[in-house]
Enzyme design. Structure first.
Site, PDB file in Angstrom:
ATOM      1  N   VAL A  75       0.813  -1.237   0.086  1.00  0.00           N
ATOM      2  CA  VAL A  75       0.087  -0.134   0.173  1.00  0.00           C
ATOM      3  C   VAL A  75       0.883   1.357  -0.012  1.00  0.00           C
ATOM      4  O   VAL A  75       2.018   1.320   0.681  1.00  0.00           O
ATOM      5  CB  VAL A  75      -0.977  -0.079   1.293  1.00  0.00           C
ATOM      6  CG1 VAL A  75      -1.766   1.286   1.281  1.00  0.00           C
ATOM      7  CG2 VAL A  75      -1.947  -1.228   1.193  1.00  0.00           C
ATOM      8  N   GLY A  81      -2.365   3.303   7.058  1.00  0.00           N
ATOM      9  CA  GLY A  81      -2.914   3.705   8.353  1.00  0.00           C
ATOM     10  C   GLY A  81      -4.411   3.814   8.131  1.00  0.00           C
ATOM     11  O   GLY A  81      -5.009   4.558   9.362  1.00  0.00           O
ATOM     12  N   GLN A  82      -5.062   3.603   7.092  1.00  0.00           N
ATOM     13  CA  GLN A  82      -6.164   3.685   6.631  1.00  0.00           C
ATOM     14  C   GLN A  82      -7.084   2.397   6.688  1.00  0.00           C
ATOM     15  O   GLN A  82      -8.325   2.571   6.422  1.00  0.00           O
ATOM     16  CB  GLN A  82      -6.546   4.752   5.436  1.00  0.00           C
ATOM     17  CG  GLN A  82      -5.824   6.032   5.442  1.00  0.00           C
ATOM     18  CD  GLN A  82      -5.959   6.818   4.332  1.00  0.00           C
ATOM     19  OE1 GLN A  82      -6.982   6.951   3.435  1.00  0.00           O
ATOM     20  NE2 GLN A  82      -4.893   7.417   3.786  1.00  0.00           N
ATOM     21  N   GLY A  83      -6.597   1.454   6.920  1.00  0.00           N
ATOM     22  CA  GLY A  83      -7.363   0.046   6.979  1.00  0.00           C
ATOM     23  C   GLY A  83      -7.211  -0.615   5.621  1.00  0.00           C
ATOM     24  O   GLY A  83      -8.011  -1.457   5.513  1.00  0.00           O
ATOM     25  N   GLY A  85      -4.948  -2.196   3.745  1.00  0.00           N
ATOM     26  CA  GLY A  85      -4.084  -3.693   3.935  1.00  0.00           C
ATOM     27  C   GLY A  85      -4.899  -4.567   4.613  1.00  0.00           C
ATOM     28  O   GLY A  85      -5.179  -5.815   4.221  1.00  0.00           O
ATOM     29  N   LYS A  86      -5.846  -4.250   5.776  1.00  0.00           N
ATOM     30  CA  LYS A  86      -6.618  -4.858   6.450  1.00  0.00           C
ATOM     31  C   LYS A  86      -7.695  -5.427   5.543  1.00  0.00           C
ATOM     32  O   LYS A  86      -8.356  -6.494   5.549  1.00  0.00           O
ATOM     33  CB  LYS A  86      -7.157  -4.084   7.476  1.00  0.00           C
ATOM     34  CG  LYS A  86      -8.044  -5.003   8.552  1.00  0.00           C
ATOM     35  CD  LYS A  86      -8.433  -4.220   9.850  1.00  0.00           C
ATOM     36  CE  LYS A  86      -9.293  -4.917  10.692  1.00  0.00           C
ATOM     37  NZ  LYS A  86      -9.683  -4.357  11.738  1.00  0.00           N
ATOM     38  N   TYR A 115       0.378  -7.257  11.336  1.00  0.00           N
ATOM     39  CA  TYR A 115      -0.051  -8.798  10.995  1.00  0.00           C
ATOM     40  C   TYR A 115      -0.705  -9.182  12.500  1.00  0.00           C
ATOM     41  O   TYR A 115      -1.742  -9.857  12.367  1.00  0.00           O
ATOM     42  CB  TYR A 115       0.911  -9.546  10.415  1.00  0.00           C
ATOM     43  CG  TYR A 115       1.096  -8.992   8.907  1.00  0.00           C
ATOM     44  CD1 TYR A 115       0.296  -8.921   7.801  1.00  0.00           C
ATOM     45  CD2 TYR A 115       2.536  -8.620   8.598  1.00  0.00           C
ATOM     46  CE1 TYR A 115       0.568  -8.584   6.821  1.00  0.00           C
ATOM     47  CE2 TYR A 115       2.844  -8.399   7.075  1.00  0.00           C
ATOM     48  CZ  TYR A 115       1.722  -8.189   6.343  1.00  0.00           C
ATOM     49  OH  TYR A 115       1.810  -7.829   5.268  1.00  0.00           O
TER      50      TYR A 115
END
Length: 134
Positions: A75, A81-83, A85-86, A115
């Site tokens: 990313v 930090g904005q979700g 990857g999640k 992770y």
């Protein structure tokens, strides 16, 4: 910002190299043939774009029944930090399932906390034969 996630949609080598560079992940940027093979041979690619610009993606190899190796989650640092990857991982798990498949990845040292925070457990029995060339 208008993010659009896509499953197995075409991603060009140059834009993938740009995301690799902007994410901080170590990959063979500048070796377009190799990057193309990486994309061509992936079983699953989930991409995310901001108004058409590729800003992140996940690439995975799987047998669709027992295990899935997540080989890349990249990313752009401007979007971290904005979700994102999640969400990429959530979409993969939703697509492949959670009861039969074990998800495996190797992490850069600075990403270990990410992770662990999203539910991955450290494995102490993994083994690697490193590449001779980067």
């Amino acid at each position: 910002m208008r993010l659009e996630y896509k499953i197995n949609e075409y991603c060009g080598v140059k834009e993938v190299e740009e995301v690799f560079s902007k994410s901080g992940i170590r990959r063979p940027v500048g070796d377009g043939d190799r990057i193309q093979r990486m994309l061509d041979n992936a079983d699953e690619v989930i991409s995310v774009r901001d108004e058409g610009k590729l800003i992140g993606f996940l690439r995975a190899i799987t047998d669709y029944s027992y295990c899935c190796y997540i080989s890349d989650i990249a990313v752009d640092k401007d979007y971290q930090g904005q979700g994102i990857g999640k969400e990429l991982i959530r979409m993969l798990r939703e697509r492949l399932g959670e009861e039969e498949i074990q998800y495996i990845l190797t992490s850069a040292p600075r990403a270990v906390g990410f992770y662990e925070k999203i539910g991955f457990e450290r494995a102490d029995k993994a083994f690697v034969i490193k590449r001779k060339n980067n």
